[in-house]
Design an enzyme around this catalytic site. Structure first.
Site, PDB file in Angstrom:
ATOM      1  N   GLY A   1     -38.209  10.789 -22.456  1.00 28.54           N
ATOM      2  CA  GLY A   1     -39.071  10.366 -23.553  1.00 28.54           C
ATOM      3  C   GLY A   1     -39.759   9.061 -23.212  1.00 28.54           C
ATOM      4  N   GLY A   2     -40.133   8.349 -24.271  1.00 35.04           N
ATOM      5  CA  GLY A   2     -40.829   7.070 -24.082  1.00 35.04           C
ATOM      6  C   GLY A   2     -39.997   6.074 -23.297  1.00 35.04           C
TER       7      GLY A   2
ATOM      8  N   ALA B   1     -64.133   1.497   4.478  1.00 32.13           N
ATOM      9  CA  ALA B   1     -62.692   1.281   4.672  1.00 32.13           C
ATOM     10  C   ALA B   1     -62.445   0.043   5.537  1.00 32.13           C
ATOM     11  CB  ALA B   1     -62.069   2.513   5.301  1.00 32.13           C
TER      12      ALA B   1
HETATM   13  C1  HXC Z   1     -27.644   9.913 -29.926  1.00 36.16           C
HETATM   14  C2  HXC Z   1     -27.023  11.116 -28.082  1.00 36.16           C
HETATM   15  C3  HXC Z   1     -28.365  11.144 -27.614  1.00 36.16           C
HETATM   16  C4  HXC Z   1     -29.342  10.479 -28.414  1.00 36.16           C
HETATM   17  C5  HXC Z   1     -27.160  12.194 -26.204  1.00 36.16           C
HETATM   18  N1  HXC Z   1     -26.328  11.794 -27.162  1.00 36.16           N
HETATM   19  N2  HXC Z   1     -28.416  11.808 -26.456  1.00 36.16           N
HETATM   20  N3  HXC Z   1     -26.674  10.508 -29.213  1.00 36.16           N
HETATM   21  N4  HXC Z   1     -28.939   9.887 -29.546  1.00 36.16           N
HETATM   22  N5  HXC Z   1     -30.626  10.455 -28.052  1.00 36.16           N
HETATM   23  C6  HXC Z   1     -24.881  11.993 -27.231  1.00 36.16           C
HETATM   24  C7  HXC Z   1     -24.482  13.437 -27.456  1.00 36.16           C
HETATM   25  O1  HXC Z   1     -24.454  13.751 -28.833  1.00 36.16           O
HETATM   26  C8  HXC Z   1     -23.079  13.436 -26.835  1.00 36.16           C
HETATM   27  O2  HXC Z   1     -22.190  12.877 -27.761  1.00 36.16           O
HETATM   28  C9  HXC Z   1     -23.200  12.479 -25.709  1.00 36.16           C
HETATM   29  O3  HXC Z   1     -24.334  11.674 -25.981  1.00 36.16           O
HETATM   30  C10 HXC Z   1     -23.417  13.160 -24.367  1.00 36.16           C
HETATM   31  O4  HXC Z   1     -24.482  14.065 -24.493  1.00 36.16           O
HETATM   32  P1  HXC Z   1     -24.412  15.543 -23.866  1.00 36.16           P
HETATM   33  O5  HXC Z   1     -25.573  16.282 -24.406  1.00 36.16           O
HETATM   34  O6  HXC Z   1     -23.055  16.120 -24.092  1.00 36.16           O
HETATM   35  O7  HXC Z   1     -24.569  15.227 -22.321  1.00 36.16           O
HETATM   36  P2  HXC Z   1     -25.357  16.056 -21.200  1.00 36.16           P
HETATM   37  O8  HXC Z   1     -25.004  17.515 -21.317  1.00 36.16           O
HETATM   38  O9  HXC Z   1     -25.081  15.361 -19.915  1.00 36.16           O
HETATM   39  O10 HXC Z   1     -26.877  15.921 -21.568  1.00 36.16           O
HETATM   40  C11 HXC Z   1     -27.512  14.640 -21.583  1.00 36.16           C
HETATM   41  C12 HXC Z   1     -28.941  14.706 -22.195  1.00 36.16           C
HETATM   42  C13 HXC Z   1     -28.845  15.374 -23.598  1.00 36.16           C
HETATM   43  C14 HXC Z   1     -29.818  15.501 -21.265  1.00 36.16           C
HETATM   44  C15 HXC Z   1     -29.446  13.288 -22.246  1.00 36.16           C
HETATM   45  O11 HXC Z   1     -27.827  14.726 -24.343  1.00 36.16           O
HETATM   46  C16 HXC Z   1     -30.132  15.256 -24.347  1.00 36.16           C
HETATM   47  O12 HXC Z   1     -31.043  16.053 -24.099  1.00 36.16           O
HETATM   48  N6  HXC Z   1     -30.179  14.308 -25.266  1.00 36.16           N
HETATM   49  C17 HXC Z   1     -31.330  14.094 -26.103  1.00 36.16           C
HETATM   50  C18 HXC Z   1     -32.444  13.523 -25.313  1.00 36.16           C
HETATM   51  C19 HXC Z   1     -33.597  13.195 -26.152  1.00 36.16           C
HETATM   52  O13 HXC Z   1     -34.367  14.065 -26.565  1.00 36.16           O
HETATM   53  N7  HXC Z   1     -33.717  11.909 -26.536  1.00 36.16           N
HETATM   54  C20 HXC Z   1     -34.716  11.442 -27.361  1.00 36.16           C
HETATM   55  C21 HXC Z   1     -35.905  11.268 -26.418  1.00 36.16           C
HETATM   56  S1  HXC Z   1     -37.262  10.629 -27.280  1.00 36.16           S
HETATM   57  P3  HXC Z   1     -20.615  13.224 -27.789  1.00 36.16           P
HETATM   58  O14 HXC Z   1     -20.111  12.602 -29.040  1.00 36.16           O
HETATM   59  O15 HXC Z   1     -20.522  14.713 -27.786  1.00 36.16           O
HETATM   60  O16 HXC Z   1     -20.046  12.596 -26.568  1.00 36.16           O
HETATM   61  C22 HXC Z   1     -37.104   9.045 -27.001  1.00 36.16           C
HETATM   62  C23 HXC Z   1     -38.174   8.278 -27.634  1.00 36.16           C
HETATM   63  C24 HXC Z   1     -38.254   6.923 -27.061  1.00 36.16           C
HETATM   64  O17 HXC Z   1     -36.240   8.572 -26.372  1.00 36.16           O
HETATM   65  C25 HXC Z   1     -39.552   6.369 -27.499  1.00 36.16           C
HETATM   66  C26 HXC Z   1     -39.749   5.029 -26.946  1.00 36.16           C
HETATM   67  C27 HXC Z   1     -41.128   4.569 -27.239  1.00 36.16           C
END
Ligand code: HXC
Length: 525
Positions: free
Chosen positions: A181-182, A416
């Site tokens: 993401g961001g 260049a």
């Molecule tokens: C809260 C989160 C989280 C998040 C993961 N976890 N991402 N908790 N917020 N964004 C937690 C899960 O619930 C889980 O908790 C633990 O972290 C491990 O995650 P898993 O999914 O079990 O691990 P894995 O299979 O290795 O996968 C990792 C991952 C996946 C690929 C990162 O978790 C994922 O796709 N997460 C979401 C990513 C995402 O879309 N983020 C938002 C992006 S947008 P437990 O309790 O089970 O241990 C963004 C905007 C930023 O970031 C903008 C800035 C300008």
């Protein structure tokens, strides 16, 4: 009475000290044993293990280990891990101070909420104030979903500081897990991005979103793994085979850099060793279009084993990296005749102009090795904006006020010639080997244009073409017209190159150059 007071005091002491002891212990637990085990099962180290590998032994001083989030939604008030998913503090690397943060994937997947962001921002402020490099180790699921806009605000605060710190302190991002993401824009705003070959991923929208929007089916690795970012996008500057090697690369990279823009880079003439001298004369082929490896020339001239190449697998037609010359840190830029004949394309222009701007900000002299036939011709190049990208390189060289030294080893043709650190862009010392060919274009191309009509009329046009080409080469394909005009300061034998560069670096050590006063120029980004 006195005894009672003493006993009470010692009970209280026991309590306050054991309370701290307990909190410290708790803060080291991260997300708990099971999650730490999972992290290890994935072949990943924990946030603290990574810091230990990166810094000098026992030098890490942690701060903010008791910070917790203040969120109450989604039952978070019952889950307040100390440290909130990031370890922050300062340490030394090769006895020099650095500030470090390392995201802890075992705590809410390393996701960034308000408290984590505040910790990182506090550390960045400290790094800027104290003039120390900042190193971030990223392993995170991105914005903490439960905290909503507060976590987005946290990213904004970090991006703002990345920009404020730019050109003030070196900023290094080490990606050792997901960065999605961001969130990718913090590393993208820093000076260097390092990735681990197997388990680092960076993308703005992940595979699932890609599939929904465009129907494309792609894995994490193929969308944003280390191969993609080191070969295709140029986002990643260095890739390690393992987490240990990636952290080692960060230590090595840091050894070339000053702590901040007001300091000089580390200088250690005692440890410098001359490379084994192979004959530089033999490295340049006789034929003007025959390829050879420019890295053998660089390796022979700089201090032994001191060249650290960046973006090695992206825009391979231009080489950039750090090296040492008798202990001086230098930034190297060189055309690479092994790829695209060393022509400049839009990626090469991007890669080198960004590197020049880093060196200029951090007082690192630039050495340019030139063997360039021109800008790469082609519809794709024109339509992808070679004009805009090429202008960045002109701008970066012209803007840079650090010592600039160039050596033309073979071709320097047309636009260049100008762009590759010519005298006209403010280069301080311009050297050329006798094999240099400085001309508007290659001999045959020039003859075909100049004698187009005549060649059509000739009975044996190929023979005449060869004759005229030879004549043209003798007249123009050499460094002497440029030397007569003072555009080349000195034509040197190849074996004199190292000593000439070292002498120039000594001369230019105290160079002072003022640019016109303005808020900032407008680089053609
Ligand atoms: C809260 C989160 C989280 C998040 C993961 N976890 N991402 N908790 N917020 N964004 C937690 C899960 O619930 C889980 O908790 C633990 O972290 C491990 O995650 P898993 O999914 O079990 O691990 P894995 O299979 O290795 O996968 C990792 C991952 C996946 C690929 C990162 O978790 C994922 O796709 N997460 C979401 C990513 C995402 O879309 N983020 C938002 C992006 S947008 P437990 O309790 O089970 O241990 C963004 C905007 C930023 O970031 C903008 C800035 C300008």
């Amino acid at each position: 009475m006195y005894q009672n007071h003493k006993n009470r005091a010692s009970d209280r002491e026991k309590k306050i000290y054991s309370e701290l002891q307990e909190k410290r212990k708790k803060s080291l637990e991260g997300g708990g044993e099971k999650r730490v085990e999972n992290q290890h099962k994935k072949g990943k180290l924990t946030a603290r293990e990574r810091i230990e590998l990166l810094v000098d032994e026992n030098s890490f001083v942690e701060i903010d280990s008791l910070v917790t989030h203040q969120s109450t939604k989604f039952n978070l008030e019952n889950d307040k891990p100390l440290g909130d998913g990031v370890v922050t503090g300062h340490a030394t690397i090769s006895e020099r101070q650095v500030c470090i943060y390392s995201q802890d994937f075992t705590v809410f997947g390393g996701s960034l909420g308000r408290a984590q962001a505040t910790k990182i921002c506090k550390l960045m402020d400290l790094a800027i104030k104290t003039g120390n490099p900042i190193i971030g180790i990223l392993d995170s699921g991105g914005a903490r979903i439960q905290e909503g806009v507060a976590s987005l605000a946290g990213y904004g605060d970090i991006f703002f500081r990345n920009t404020q710190a730019s050109g003030v302190i070196p900023q290094i991002s080490i990606i050792l897990g997901p960065c999605a993401g961001g969130a990718v824009y913090s590393p993208a705003l820093t000076d260097f991005v390092l990735m681990n070959k197997e388990n680092s991923f960076m993308f703005v929208t992940g595979p699932e979103v890609v599939k929904t929007v465009s129907g494309e089916d792609i894995s994490f690795y193929d969308l944003g793994g280390s191969i993609v970012h080191s070969k295709k996008t140029g986002v990643s500057h260095l890739v390690g085979e393992s987490e240990e090697e990636t952290l080692d690369l960060a230590r090595k990279l840091l050894s070339y850099l000053p702590s901040n823009n007001l300091n000089d880079p580390p200088f250690d003439p005692e440890t410098s060793e001359e490379s084994e001298q192979t004959s530089l004369r033999e490295l340049i082929p006789d034929e003007e279009n025959e390829p050879y490896d420019m890295k053998s020339i660089i390796g022979t001239i700089v201090d032994s084993d001191s060249f650290l190449e960046l973006n090695e697998d992206w825009a391979k037609n231009i080489i950039v990296g750090f090296a040492r010359m008798q202990g001086f840190t230098v930034g190297i830029i060189a055309n690479q005749p092994l790829f695209l004949g060393g022509a400049i394309d839009y990626n090469a222009a991007d890669k080198s102009s960004r590197f020049i701007r880093f060196c200029d900000s951090f007082n690192i002299p630039i050495l340019t090795f030139v063997d360039v036939p021109g800008f790469l011709p082609g519809v794709k190049q024109e339509h992808e904006g070679i004009i805009r990208h090429g202008a960045k390189l002109l701008y970066a060289y012209s803007e840079a006020t650090i010592p600039k030294i160039s050596i033309i080893v073979r071709k320097a043709y047309g636009g260049a010639y100008i762009v590759m650190s010519s005298k006209h862009l403010g280069t301080d010392i311009n050297l050329a080997w006798p094999s240099a060919q400085i001309a508007v274009m290659g001999a045959e191309g020039a003859v075909r244009i100049l004698y187009k009509r005549r060649l059509k009329e000739e009975k044996e046009p190929e023979k005449v073409l060869e004759e005229f080409t030879q004549e043209f080469k003798e007249e123009f394909a050499n460094p002497y017209q440029a030397a007569e005009l003072g555009y080349i300061d000195k034509v040197i034998f190849p074996e004199e190159t190292r000593s000439e560069i070292i002498a120039s670096l000594h001369l230019l050590q105290n160079k002072r150059e003022q640019s016109p006063k303005r808020k900032h120029g407008i680089s053609p980004v």
